[in-house]
Design a protein around this motif. Sequence first.
Motif, short mmCIF file in Angstrom:
data_model
loop_
_atom_site.label_atom_id
_atom_site.label_comp_id
_atom_site.label_asym_id
_atom_site.label_seq_id
_atom_site.Cartn_x
_atom_site.Cartn_y
_atom_site.Cartn_z
N SER A 125 -5.56 1.12 -0.92
CA SER A 125 -5.22 1.65 0.42
C SER A 125 -5.82 3.25 0.51
N SER A 126 -6.10 3.34 1.71
CA SER A 126 -6.43 4.74 2.17
C SER A 126 -5.88 5.15 3.65
N ARG A 127 -5.76 6.46 3.71
CA ARG A 127 -5.23 6.79 4.97
C ARG A 127 -5.96 6.57 6.14
N SER A 128 -7.18 6.54 5.94
CA SER A 128 -8.21 6.18 7.04
C SER A 128 -9.45 5.76 6.36
N PRO A 129 -10.24 4.78 7.05
CA PRO A 129 -11.39 4.29 6.45
C PRO A 129 -12.24 5.33 5.98
N ASN A 130 -12.05 6.76 6.24
CA ASN A 130 -13.14 7.66 5.92
C ASN A 130 -12.73 8.68 4.78
N THR A 131 -11.39 8.29 4.12
CA THR A 131 -11.10 9.02 3.04
C THR A 131 -10.86 8.13 1.82
N GLU A 132 -10.64 8.92 0.74
CA GLU A 132 -10.89 8.23 -0.59
C GLU A 132 -9.66 6.97 -0.90
N PRO A 135 0.22 -8.94 8.31
CA PRO A 135 0.84 -9.14 9.63
C PRO A 135 1.64 -8.03 10.19
N GLU A 136 2.05 -7.13 9.51
CA GLU A 136 2.88 -6.09 10.00
C GLU A 136 2.16 -4.64 9.80
N GLY A 137 0.82 -4.61 9.21
CA GLY A 137 0.06 -3.42 9.13
C GLY A 137 0.52 -2.89 7.96
N SER A 138 1.24 -3.27 6.82
CA SER A 138 1.80 -2.95 5.70
C SER A 138 1.42 -3.52 4.40
N VAL A 139 2.21 -4.29 4.16
CA VAL A 139 1.90 -5.32 3.11
C VAL A 139 0.91 -6.31 3.11
N SER A 140 0.14 -6.55 2.27
CA SER A 140 -0.87 -7.69 2.31
C SER A 140 -0.90 -8.60 1.50
N THR A 141 -1.06 -10.32 1.66
CA THR A 141 -1.05 -11.00 0.84
C THR A 141 -2.40 -11.76 0.88
N LEU A 142 -2.87 -11.64 -0.64
CA LEU A 142 -4.08 -12.38 -0.70
C LEU A 142 -3.91 -13.90 -1.08
N PRO A 182 0.76 -1.30 -0.14
CA PRO A 182 0.02 0.18 0.14
C PRO A 182 0.88 1.19 -0.15
N ILE A 183 0.21 2.58 -0.04
CA ILE A 183 0.89 3.67 0.04
C ILE A 183 1.45 3.95 1.44
N SER A 184 2.62 4.23 1.63
CA SER A 184 3.22 4.37 3.01
C SER A 184 2.34 5.19 3.87
N GLY A 185 1.99 4.82 5.14
CA GLY A 185 1.16 5.64 5.92
C GLY A 185 -0.17 5.22 6.04
#
Lengths: 114, 113
Positions: B94-101, B70-77, B25-28
Amino acid sequence: DQQVKQNSPSLSVQEGRISILNCDYTNSMFDYFLWYKKYPAEGPTFLISISSIKDKNEDGRFTVFLNKSAKHLSLHIVPSQPGDSAVYFCAASDRGNQGGKLIFGQGTELSVKP
Amino acid sequence: GAGVSQTPSNKVTEKGKYVELRCDPISGHTALYWYRQSLGQGPEFLIYFQGTGAADDSGLPNDRFFAVRPEGSVSTLKIQRTERGDSAVYLCASSRSPNTEAFFGQGTRLTVV
């Protein structure tokens, strides 16, 4: 159960004219709506969004209108340009209950002719 | 990189095999989403992570599908015992928070033969 519907699979518009893309939804809990644009072999690109507390949001050539009573939103592109040719998806979310989970329509393919 | 990165961009596998699809995802960005798009359809929600935990996995079609972050960054499907019906483009966002685009990657085209 299609909660978000885009009933026009395609739209053809002359360059310089207005493009109007439509979207209907059924879930009254949706409180946030977005439009994405997608070119072939690329992921969707965010265009513009609107919260359910507003009825209009404008960003340059793009304006989104929301009619909550009709459960309808539309995207206006003025003036249309050939580079706008792409598939447009509307999406909706119930942020209060479901976070950022998006429900997408089927898409409308816009073709802008020079 | 600045955007969401998905690897591989294309994957061809035989029916019955196991596959893993990766999303950077985008960093952060704390929220991460997986969607699946079939031809002529809009993206269909699969699962959403907030940090390391799956906040909503209601879109996973069956127990052959599993995702981790597992570390809140990279995800594997992960898809076990693939079927021809699993063929689709798998999109990560990815999004900065659930309430942003949300911002999407270019997708992984999975073909099961």
